[in-house]
Design a protein around this motif. Structure first.
Motif, mmCIF file in Angstrom:
data_model
loop_
_atom_site.group_PDB
_atom_site.id
_atom_site.type_symbol
_atom_site.label_atom_id
_atom_site.label_comp_id
_atom_site.label_asym_id
_atom_site.label_seq_id
_atom_site.Cartn_x
_atom_site.Cartn_y
_atom_site.Cartn_z
ATOM 1 N N ASP A 113 -22.185 40.541 -0.597
ATOM 2 C CA ASP A 113 -22.576 41.716 -1.358
ATOM 3 C C ASP A 113 -22.585 41.403 -2.851
ATOM 4 O O ASP A 113 -22.521 40.238 -3.252
ATOM 5 C CB ASP A 113 -21.666 42.903 -1.034
ATOM 6 C CG ASP A 113 -20.192 42.634 -1.370
ATOM 7 O OD1 ASP A 113 -19.913 41.737 -2.196
ATOM 8 O OD2 ASP A 113 -19.317 43.341 -0.826
ATOM 9 N N THR A 235 -33.044 37.576 -0.829
ATOM 10 C CA THR A 235 -32.694 38.983 -0.988
ATOM 11 C C THR A 235 -33.823 39.845 -0.430
ATOM 12 O O THR A 235 -34.921 39.349 -0.147
ATOM 13 C CB THR A 235 -32.463 39.331 -2.465
ATOM 14 O OG1 THR A 235 -33.646 39.005 -3.215
ATOM 15 C CG2 THR A 235 -31.281 38.544 -3.037
ATOM 16 N N SER A 245 -29.908 46.432 -1.983
ATOM 17 C CA SER A 245 -30.417 45.653 -3.118
ATOM 18 C C SER A 245 -29.461 44.546 -3.529
ATOM 19 O O SER A 245 -29.871 43.544 -4.123
ATOM 20 C CB SER A 245 -30.674 46.572 -4.316
ATOM 21 O OG SER A 245 -29.462 46.958 -4.944
ATOM 22 N N GLU A 246 -28.159 44.713 -3.236
ATOM 23 C CA GLU A 246 -27.166 43.738 -3.674
ATOM 24 C C GLU A 246 -26.775 42.752 -2.585
ATOM 25 O O GLU A 246 -25.936 41.876 -2.809
ATOM 26 C CB GLU A 246 -25.933 44.481 -4.192
ATOM 27 C CG GLU A 246 -26.234 45.286 -5.447
ATOM 28 C CD GLU A 246 -25.056 46.070 -5.977
ATOM 29 O OE1 GLU A 246 -25.109 46.490 -7.146
ATOM 30 O OE2 GLU A 246 -24.069 46.262 -5.235
ATOM 31 N N ALA A 248 -27.239 39.488 -0.298
ATOM 32 C CA ALA A 248 -27.899 38.190 -0.456
ATOM 33 C C ALA A 248 -27.547 37.306 0.735
ATOM 34 O O ALA A 248 -26.381 37.193 1.112
ATOM 35 C CB ALA A 248 -27.463 37.518 -1.753
#
Length: 268
Positions: A113, A235, A245-246, A248
């Motif tokens: 995250d 991502t 969005s956070e 990865a």
């Protein structure tokens, strides 16, 4: 009289514009506005509409969480949801991540995250973590802490100084984009770790350098074998949720034939 919220959003937008190296005129052209209006917004003389805030944020490639912060500073409600990852609404996201992690085996892969908390990992990652002390494996796991802690993976990393520098630079770049006290605290913690006791730094081996001249390899000693990887990070495109969005996905790809051979023997 300029209200606090207006001045704040203007200051924040100016900071983002300058960070991106964009002039007021260029931003105005991108956002279908005028340089005069952009100037008035930045100085607090004009309050941007909700749509304008979102349009400017998009043209400046502002992270999703920070777009919500801009809206709040302008006096508007956040536009993007922040849904817990275990919420039923994100079941599709979790399933997609699990499929990607499984497909990457036997090579290591994990999902982290925005503060490098490990939210999912495959068996390749679990293999590299084998033998780490229990106090580092107590949830919530953190990828940076696991990697750089002097009792974590750090003693096994043969090019630790190079890899540590790479990770700290990555975190520093992220901190320049988001205001995250938790991330700042993590950075200060891992940057202060002492070197592992008895660790001897080695240059990247000829095999790794020959097969991965395009990227810095991570060279790890494991079970008497020297494994060499290059890292890739993926991502989600155009996320509409702060949590998503956070996220990865980091995958470790073999950087030499020896690593391919060793890991292929572990394939179930």
């Amino acid at each position: 009289m300029t209200v606090v919220g207006e001045a704040q959003v203007g200051t924040l937008l100016r900071e983002w514009r300058e960070r991106r190296g964009v002039s007021q005129l260029e931003l105005a052209l991108r956002a279908d506005s005028s340089a005069r209006h952009i100037s008035f917004v930045e100085t607090g003389r004009s309050r941007p509409s909700r749509e304008m805030v979102l349009r400017l944020a998009e043209q400046l490639d502002v992270p999703v969480r920070e777009r919500n912060a801009l809206l709040l500073a302008a006096g508007y409600a956040p536009h993007y949801r922040e849904t817990p990852l275990d919420d039923p609404a994100l079941a599709g996201v979790r399933q997609a991540m699990e499929r990607l992690l499984a497909a990457h085996e036997p090579y290591p892969a994990m999902v982290v995250d925005g503060t490098y908390g490990v939210v999912a990992a495959n068996r390749g990652i679990l293999m590299l973590m084998d033998g780490l002390p229990e106090h580092l494996l107590v949830p919530p796991l953190n990828a940076m802490r696991l990697t750089l802690h002097p009792e974590g993976l750090a003693p096994r990393i043969r090019n630790l100084a190079q890899w540590r520098g790479h990770l700290l630079a990555q975190m520093d770049r992220q901190l320049s984009l988001v205001r995250s006290p938790a991330l700042r605290e993590l950075y200060e913690e891992v940057a202060a770790y002492p070197p592992p006791a008895g660790h001897v730094e080695e240059a990247v081996g000829e095999s790794a350098a020959a097969h991965a001249p395009f990227a810095l390899p991570l060279v790890v000693e494991y079970d008497g074998h020297r494994l060499s990887f290059v890292s890739t990070i993926a991502t989600f495109n155009t996320p509409m949720d702060v949590t998503v969005s956070e996220l990865a996905l980091e995958t470790l790809l073999p950087a030499d034939p020896e690593t391919v051979t060793y890991l292929s023997l572990l394939r179930p």
